[in-house]
Design a protein around this motif. Sequence first.
Motif, PDB file in Angstrom:
ATOM      1  N   GLN A 195      -8.354  -8.055  -2.887  1.00 23.18           N
ATOM      2  CA  GLN A 195      -7.874  -6.764  -2.753  1.00 23.18           C
ATOM      3  C   GLN A 195      -8.148  -6.424  -1.521  1.00 23.18           C
ATOM      4  O   GLN A 195      -6.939  -5.519  -0.931  1.00 23.18           O
ATOM      5  CB  GLN A 195      -9.097  -5.838  -3.454  1.00 23.18           C
ATOM      6  CG  GLN A 195      -8.785  -4.232  -3.488  1.00 23.18           C
ATOM      7  CD  GLN A 195      -9.769  -3.616  -4.127  1.00 23.18           C
ATOM      8  OE1 GLN A 195     -10.965  -3.554  -3.564  1.00 23.18           O
ATOM      9  NE2 GLN A 195      -9.690  -2.900  -5.193  1.00 23.18           N
ATOM     10  N   ASP A 242       0.521   3.953  -1.664  1.00 23.26           N
ATOM     11  CA  ASP A 242      -0.068   5.205  -1.507  1.00 23.26           C
ATOM     12  C   ASP A 242      -0.613   5.476  -0.200  1.00 23.26           C
ATOM     13  O   ASP A 242      -0.391   6.804   0.100  1.00 23.26           O
ATOM     14  CB  ASP A 242      -1.310   5.088  -2.520  1.00 23.26           C
ATOM     15  CG  ASP A 242      -2.140   3.706  -2.286  1.00 23.26           C
ATOM     16  OD1 ASP A 242      -1.830   3.071  -1.226  1.00 23.26           O
ATOM     17  OD2 ASP A 242      -3.109   3.310  -3.148  1.00 23.26           O
ATOM     18  N   TYR A 243      -0.763   4.529   0.473  1.00 23.21           N
ATOM     19  CA  TYR A 243      -1.199   5.026   1.909  1.00 23.21           C
ATOM     20  C   TYR A 243       0.078   5.546   2.650  1.00 23.21           C
ATOM     21  O   TYR A 243      -0.056   6.527   3.363  1.00 23.21           O
ATOM     22  CB  TYR A 243      -1.844   3.675   2.758  1.00 23.21           C
ATOM     23  CG  TYR A 243      -1.918   3.762   4.053  1.00 23.21           C
ATOM     24  CD1 TYR A 243      -3.150   4.471   4.786  1.00 23.21           C
ATOM     25  CD2 TYR A 243      -0.941   3.483   4.926  1.00 23.21           C
ATOM     26  CE1 TYR A 243      -3.143   4.358   6.189  1.00 23.21           C
ATOM     27  CE2 TYR A 243      -1.094   3.694   6.300  1.00 23.21           C
ATOM     28  CZ  TYR A 243      -2.178   3.919   6.795  1.00 23.21           C
ATOM     29  OH  TYR A 243      -2.384   3.973   8.426  1.00 23.21           O
ATOM     30  N   GLY A 255      -0.819  -4.462   3.928  1.00 21.33           N
ATOM     31  CA  GLY A 255      -0.090  -3.607   3.647  1.00 21.33           C
ATOM     32  C   GLY A 255      -0.204  -2.181   4.930  1.00 21.33           C
ATOM     33  O   GLY A 255       0.836  -1.786   5.271  1.00 21.33           O
ATOM     34  N   ILE A 256      -1.591  -1.943   5.026  1.00 23.54           N
ATOM     35  CA  ILE A 256      -1.777  -1.043   6.312  1.00 23.54           C
ATOM     36  C   ILE A 256      -1.610  -1.351   7.607  1.00 23.54           C
ATOM     37  O   ILE A 256      -0.943  -0.908   8.287  1.00 23.54           O
ATOM     38  CB  ILE A 256      -3.287  -0.394   5.904  1.00 23.54           C
ATOM     39  CG1 ILE A 256      -3.371   0.171   4.666  1.00 23.54           C
ATOM     40  CG2 ILE A 256      -3.486   0.375   7.225  1.00 23.54           C
ATOM     41  CD1 ILE A 256      -4.850   0.722   4.327  1.00 23.54           C
ATOM     42  N   THR A 266       1.014  -1.231  -0.030  1.00 23.03           N
ATOM     43  CA  THR A 266       0.038  -0.054   0.124  1.00 23.03           C
ATOM     44  C   THR A 266       0.839   1.253   0.046  1.00 23.03           C
ATOM     45  O   THR A 266       0.861   1.837   0.813  1.00 23.03           O
ATOM     46  CB  THR A 266      -0.845  -0.102   1.159  1.00 23.03           C
ATOM     47  OG1 THR A 266      -0.182  -0.328   2.286  1.00 23.03           O
ATOM     48  CG2 THR A 266      -2.136  -1.124   1.097  1.00 23.03           C
ATOM     49  N   ARG A 288      -4.843  -7.245   0.451  1.00 21.28           N
ATOM     50  CA  ARG A 288      -3.727  -6.549   0.284  1.00 21.28           C
ATOM     51  C   ARG A 288      -3.741  -5.349   0.974  1.00 21.28           C
ATOM     52  O   ARG A 288      -2.814  -4.679   1.625  1.00 21.28           O
ATOM     53  CB  ARG A 288      -3.672  -6.210  -1.188  1.00 21.28           C
ATOM     54  CG  ARG A 288      -2.560  -5.189  -1.473  1.00 21.28           C
ATOM     55  CD  ARG A 288      -2.540  -5.284  -3.148  1.00 21.28           C
ATOM     56  NE  ARG A 288      -3.520  -4.970  -3.801  1.00 21.28           N
ATOM     57  CZ  ARG A 288      -4.180  -3.581  -4.259  1.00 21.28           C
ATOM     58  NH1 ARG A 288      -3.434  -2.631  -3.808  1.00 21.28           N
ATOM     59  NH2 ARG A 288      -5.143  -3.759  -4.966  1.00 21.28           N
ATOM     60  N   TRP A 289      -5.037  -4.637   1.101  1.00 20.50           N
ATOM     61  CA  TRP A 289      -5.136  -3.386   1.901  1.00 20.50           C
ATOM     62  C   TRP A 289      -4.705  -3.775   3.474  1.00 20.50           C
ATOM     63  O   TRP A 289      -3.781  -3.052   3.957  1.00 20.50           O
ATOM     64  CB  TRP A 289      -6.322  -2.735   1.932  1.00 20.50           C
ATOM     65  CG  TRP A 289      -6.860  -2.327   0.394  1.00 20.50           C
ATOM     66  CD1 TRP A 289      -6.152  -2.193  -0.623  1.00 20.50           C
ATOM     67  CD2 TRP A 289      -7.997  -1.952   0.295  1.00 20.50           C
ATOM     68  NE1 TRP A 289      -6.800  -1.673  -1.530  1.00 20.50           N
ATOM     69  CE2 TRP A 289      -8.013  -1.461  -1.098  1.00 20.50           C
ATOM     70  CE3 TRP A 289      -9.238  -2.026   0.761  1.00 20.50           C
ATOM     71  CZ2 TRP A 289      -8.918  -1.172  -2.053  1.00 20.50           C
ATOM     72  CZ3 TRP A 289     -10.342  -1.384   0.100  1.00 20.50           C
ATOM     73  CH2 TRP A 289     -10.162  -0.860  -1.324  1.00 20.50           C
TER      74      TRP A 289
END
Length: 466
Positions: free
Chosen positions: A307, A264-265, A314-315, A262, A310-311
């Motif tokens: 999806q 972008d986050y 990552g987060i 992630t 993955r969030w």
Amino acid sequence: MEYALYALQFVEQELLLFAAFWFLLGAADDIGVDLCWIWLKLTGRANDGRISPAQAIAGLEGRAAILIAAWREADVIGHTVRHALSVWRQDDFTLYVGCYSNDPDTIAAAMSGAGADARVRIVIHENAGPTTKADCLNRLYAALCDDERRYGYRFKSVVLHDSEDMVHPAELSVIDSALSSVDFVQLPVRPEPQPASPWVAGHYSDEFTESHAKSLVVRDALGAAIPAAGVACGFSREIIAGIARQRREEGGPGPFAAECLTEDYELGVLVWREGGSSRFLRVRDEHGDLVATRAYFPARMEDAVRQKARWIHGIAFQGWDRLGWSRGLADLWMALRDRRGPLTSIVLACGYALVVVEGLLATAWLLGASARLAVSPVLQFMLLLCFLSLAWRSIMRFSFTAYEYGLSEGLLALLRIPVANFIAIMAGRRAFVGYLRTLRGGAVKWEKTTHSAHPVLAAAGGAQPR
């Protein structure tokens, strides 16, 4: 038989206590955000802004670079590029589309969407695809820097988008104006309803609407870090350059972390960590439409789980490892909210396990079993609070979805809650397994979302996604 019944009731009591405790803790967290939002609403600080038609098409104060990474996006990238060029009236921007030499269909679709428009630059990655989105974005950033050196100008802003986005005509002017006073701005993301997938795709509408109409508004007011969504977000050239320098000192090729699921986050959080200022902006145009990016989200259960895993990976997991914890109270609170996904999955799984246990016990009692364990007054009170908080959450979910999408979607939002919970449980499990694999030395695995339809087609009366 009686022993088995007592054991089952003991499991029931333990699950009730565990689930009720964590459910109430999460409810207190959510209600805290709700109360902050209500206060902001009462004081007028949570109201959507308005822009005039002239502001929507106003020229930019500085050049903008829009970055789109594309791998196997032949079905959507042409529509995205063509629509963006048709609604963005300004001339002072460059749309960079990153493609791969072993993906000729995407290259052809991007070229078809661009036509002869000089505002588009298609960049072919020197490595064969697929790499990662962050790696492709770093290649586009390098092309951006090359253009600055070649033509002697410097971009004012760097805007991120995905291959499947339907942009708003006023987006660039809103971002450009905001970046005159801040380093990073995020606009809302609006998942578009998909008639063929009212349950799986529809639950994204519920979650994003509540998050981007309430949670991020509160986050902005509290001065906490604003996470970047990877679309409809703009960064000042200076803050991106600073993060790029920091990455290079750590051995990275550019501002985007290719090893992070992630990126972008993380980029949005790093702006705050580097002392930059951030804003989340909700504004509407002269027609009352939200200045937001519209997109189709996964319509199949498997794709949605992949999806969201993955969030969460990552987060929650990588974010903890890579970013640590903030010392600011507001930002610490928001980081805890961001990273509660794995715990939420466990609590929800326990809650649905309780449904099975209660079904077994009810069957036993219908067949004549009489032995029951007493429920303590404390647990009874906790369960009452759980029921009240669930009712409150349902009211909030209905209200936000109905306001943005209409009454029928608001009612569907209530029915979609179990679907959203099931996806969260499965995604949490998948994310945890993936994280354990990386702890054992495995490579971080990027699982790309497949896109086959574009909201531009539906807006024009064309085909709906299947």
